[in-house]
Design a protein around this motif. Structure first.
Motif, PDB file in Angstrom:
ATOM      1  N   PHE A 155       0.821  -1.214   0.000  1.00  0.00           N
ATOM      2  CA  PHE A 155       0.000   0.000   0.000  1.00  0.00           C
ATOM      3  C   PHE A 155       0.857   1.268   0.000  1.00  0.00           C
ATOM      4  CE2 PHE A 155      -2.271  -3.372   2.290  1.00  0.00           C
ATOM      5  CZ  PHE A 155      -3.300  -3.570   1.398  1.00  0.00           C
ATOM      6  N   GLY A 156       2.119   1.108  -0.270  1.00  0.00           N
ATOM      7  CA  GLY A 156       3.019   2.256  -0.346  1.00  0.00           C
ATOM      8  C   GLY A 156       3.607   2.675   0.987  1.00  0.00           C
ATOM      9  N   LEU A 157       3.448   1.853   2.014  1.00  0.00           N
ATOM     10  CA  LEU A 157       4.042   2.194   3.303  1.00  0.00           C
ATOM     11  C   LEU A 157       5.517   1.816   3.306  1.00  0.00           C
ATOM     12  CD1 LEU A 157       0.815   1.642   4.086  1.00  0.00           C
ATOM     13  CD2 LEU A 157       1.761   2.192   6.301  1.00  0.00           C
ATOM     14  N   VAL A 158       6.302   2.655   3.945  1.00  0.00           N
ATOM     15  CA  VAL A 158       7.745   2.457   4.062  1.00  0.00           C
ATOM     16  C   VAL A 158       8.120   2.569   5.533  1.00  0.00           C
ATOM     17  CG1 VAL A 158       8.162   3.396   1.741  1.00  0.00           C
ATOM     18  CG2 VAL A 158       8.271   4.913   3.738  1.00  0.00           C
ATOM     19  N   PRO A 159       9.330   2.141   5.896  1.00  0.00           N
ATOM     20  CA  PRO A 159       9.738   2.340   7.291  1.00  0.00           C
ATOM     21  C   PRO A 159       9.618   3.822   7.664  1.00  0.00           C
ATOM     22  CG  PRO A 159      11.259   0.864   6.190  1.00  0.00           C
ATOM     23  CD  PRO A 159      10.337   1.417   5.127  1.00  0.00           C
ATOM     24  N   ALA A 160       8.909   4.090   8.733  1.00  0.00           N
ATOM     25  CA  ALA A 160       8.660   5.479   9.147  1.00  0.00           C
ATOM     26  C   ALA A 160       9.967   6.219   9.424  1.00  0.00           C
ATOM     27  CB  ALA A 160       7.747   5.511  10.367  1.00  0.00           C
ATOM     28  N   VAL A 161      10.957   5.517   9.940  1.00  0.00           N
ATOM     29  CA  VAL A 161      12.226   6.185  10.239  1.00  0.00           C
ATOM     30  C   VAL A 161      12.884   6.723   8.970  1.00  0.00           C
ATOM     31  CG1 VAL A 161      12.649   4.951  12.405  1.00  0.00           C
ATOM     32  CG2 VAL A 161      13.532   4.017  10.249  1.00  0.00           C
ATOM     33  N   LEU A 184       5.561   1.774  10.244  1.00  0.00           N
ATOM     34  CA  LEU A 184       5.503   2.137   8.831  1.00  0.00           C
ATOM     35  C   LEU A 184       4.714   3.419   8.609  1.00  0.00           C
ATOM     36  CD1 LEU A 184       4.580  -1.458   7.635  1.00  0.00           C
ATOM     37  CD2 LEU A 184       6.864  -0.453   7.750  1.00  0.00           C
ATOM     38  N   ALA A 185       4.998   4.085   7.489  1.00  0.00           N
ATOM     39  CA  ALA A 185       4.305   5.334   7.170  1.00  0.00           C
ATOM     40  C   ALA A 185       4.036   5.417   5.673  1.00  0.00           C
ATOM     41  CB  ALA A 185       5.140   6.526   7.620  1.00  0.00           C
ATOM     42  N   ARG A 186       2.999   6.145   5.343  1.00  0.00           N
ATOM     43  CA  ARG A 186       2.636   6.414   3.948  1.00  0.00           C
ATOM     44  C   ARG A 186       2.407   7.910   3.816  1.00  0.00           C
ATOM     45  NH1 ARG A 186      -0.669   4.548  -0.674  1.00  0.00           N
ATOM     46  NH2 ARG A 186      -0.747   6.475  -1.872  1.00  0.00           N
ATOM     47  N   THR A 187       3.160   8.549   2.937  1.00  0.00           N
ATOM     48  CA  THR A 187       2.942   9.970   2.688  1.00  0.00           C
ATOM     49  C   THR A 187       1.755  10.138   1.751  1.00  0.00           C
ATOM     50  OG1 THR A 187       4.492  10.012   0.832  1.00  0.00           O
ATOM     51  CG2 THR A 187       5.382  10.519   3.021  1.00  0.00           C
ATOM     52  N   LEU A 188       1.068  11.271   1.919  1.00  0.00           N
ATOM     53  CA  LEU A 188      -0.087  11.599   1.094  1.00  0.00           C
ATOM     54  C   LEU A 188       0.196  12.915   0.366  1.00  0.00           C
ATOM     55  CD1 LEU A 188      -2.783  10.598   3.730  1.00  0.00           C
ATOM     56  CD2 LEU A 188      -1.916   9.224   1.838  1.00  0.00           C
ATOM     57  N   THR A 189      -0.735  13.392  -0.407  1.00  0.00           N
ATOM     58  CA  THR A 189      -0.516  14.534  -1.283  1.00  0.00           C
ATOM     59  C   THR A 189       0.024  15.765  -0.569  1.00  0.00           C
ATOM     60  OG1 THR A 189      -2.248  13.733  -2.747  1.00  0.00           O
ATOM     61  CG2 THR A 189      -1.613  16.032  -2.995  1.00  0.00           C
ATOM     62  N   THR A 190      -0.467  16.073   0.620  1.00  0.00           N
ATOM     63  CA  THR A 190      -0.036  17.288   1.317  1.00  0.00           C
ATOM     64  C   THR A 190       1.192  17.076   2.203  1.00  0.00           C
ATOM     65  OG1 THR A 190      -1.551  16.938   3.163  1.00  0.00           O
ATOM     66  CG2 THR A 190      -2.369  18.253   1.291  1.00  0.00           C
ATOM     67  N   TYR A 191       1.872  15.950   2.044  1.00  0.00           N
ATOM     68  CA  TYR A 191       3.077  15.656   2.830  1.00  0.00           C
ATOM     69  C   TYR A 191       4.120  16.757   2.658  1.00  0.00           C
ATOM     70  CZ  TYR A 191       7.553  13.503   3.982  1.00  0.00           C
ATOM     71  OH  TYR A 191       8.799  13.242   4.485  1.00  0.00           O
ATOM     72  N   ASP A 192       4.776  17.069   3.758  1.00  0.00           N
ATOM     73  CA  ASP A 192       5.862  18.043   3.795  1.00  0.00           C
ATOM     74  C   ASP A 192       7.040  17.346   4.488  1.00  0.00           C
ATOM     75  OD1 ASP A 192       7.639  20.048   4.563  1.00  0.00           O
ATOM     76  OD2 ASP A 192       6.093  21.366   5.355  1.00  0.00           O
ATOM     77  N   SER A 193       8.198  17.352   3.866  1.00  0.00           N
ATOM     78  CA  SER A 193       9.352  16.627   4.401  1.00  0.00           C
ATOM     79  C   SER A 193       9.838  17.156   5.755  1.00  0.00           C
ATOM     80  CB  SER A 193      10.503  16.642   3.392  1.00  0.00           C
ATOM     81  OG  SER A 193      10.941  17.957   3.163  1.00  0.00           O
ATOM     82  N   SER A 194       9.338  18.306   6.181  1.00  0.00           N
ATOM     83  CA  SER A 194       9.704  18.804   7.513  1.00  0.00           C
ATOM     84  C   SER A 194       8.894  18.113   8.608  1.00  0.00           C
ATOM     85  CB  SER A 194       9.503  20.323   7.597  1.00  0.00           C
ATOM     86  OG  SER A 194       8.126  20.654   7.602  1.00  0.00           O
ATOM     87  N   LEU A 195       7.977  17.255   8.234  1.00  0.00           N
ATOM     88  CA  LEU A 195       7.127  16.532   9.180  1.00  0.00           C
ATOM     89  C   LEU A 195       7.924  15.368   9.769  1.00  0.00           C
ATOM     90  CD1 LEU A 195       4.166  16.734  10.136  1.00  0.00           C
ATOM     91  CD2 LEU A 195       3.567  15.125   8.352  1.00  0.00           C
ATOM     92  N   THR A 196       8.704  15.667  10.806  1.00  0.00           N
ATOM     93  CA  THR A 196       9.563  14.670  11.441  1.00  0.00           C
ATOM     94  C   THR A 196       9.432  14.781  12.953  1.00  0.00           C
ATOM     95  OG1 THR A 196      11.460  16.173  11.499  1.00  0.00           O
ATOM     96  CG2 THR A 196      11.246  14.766   9.548  1.00  0.00           C
TER      97      THR A 196
END
Length: 173
Positions: A127-133, A149-161
């Motif tokens: 489903f497009g999930l990758v290791p969250a780390v 695991l995590a899946r980014t969506l359309t409004t994902y921002d790489s500063s979201l850590t």
């Protein structure tokens, strides 16, 4: 099969799905997932639009929900997915996959940036999930890292850590 939002009056059926779906994993007592869903439903992290049921011939055979979660230290919002459950006699027939696709699409339509879950990488990577780390999101328990695991969506921002924080009912388990 039909996927729709959970409605008033579905709670007993949702509880039965999670009880039967998770019972084999808990030989020494009832599974916590049915009570967890009830507590989430009654709390501030619940998102009505992200509680979905799968129906077959009018009968609820599966359920998934996403609830409000946060990243520490600044409490940026994202979603925790789960529990997801399917009646045992319908497992392996695509119900869980349909619920996952529906939950991801619904979360994306609500402009959520990311979904995070604890689960089997072998199953959830489809489903497009990758290791969250890999995205800079760490689990609240270090030992969870291989299955976090995590899946980014359309409004994902790489500063979201940061460190992931589940809704309070999850933390009370």
């Amino acid at each position: 099969m039909l996927i729709r939002r959970e409605r008033s009056g579905d709670a007993d059926h949702v509880r039965a799905v999670h009880t039967q779906a998770f019972a084999p994993a808990y030989k020494d007592g009832p599974p916590p997932e049915p009570g967890l869903v009830d507590e989430l439903r009654n709390g501030s992290a619940w998102i009505d639009q992200l509680s979905l049921v799968a129906l077959l011939d009018g009968r609820i055979i599966g359920h998934v929900c996403c609830t409000r979660a946060h990243l520490l230290p600044d409490r940026r919002p994202l979603l925790g997915l789960g529990p997801i459950g399917v009646l045992p006699e319908h497992q392996g027939g695509g119900v869980g996959s349909a619920l996952m696709h529906a939950a991801i699409a619904a979360a994306d339509a609500l402009d959520e940036p990311m979904i995070v879950l604890l689960g089997s990488p072998g199953y959830y990577r489809r489903f497009g999930l990758v290791p969250a780390v890999d995205l800079g999101v760490t689990p609240p328990v270090a030992d969870w890292e291989p299955s976090f695991l995590a899946r980014t969506l359309t409004t994902y921002d790489s500063s979201l850590t940061g460190e992931f924080q589940y809704a309070e009912p999850f933390r009370d388990l």
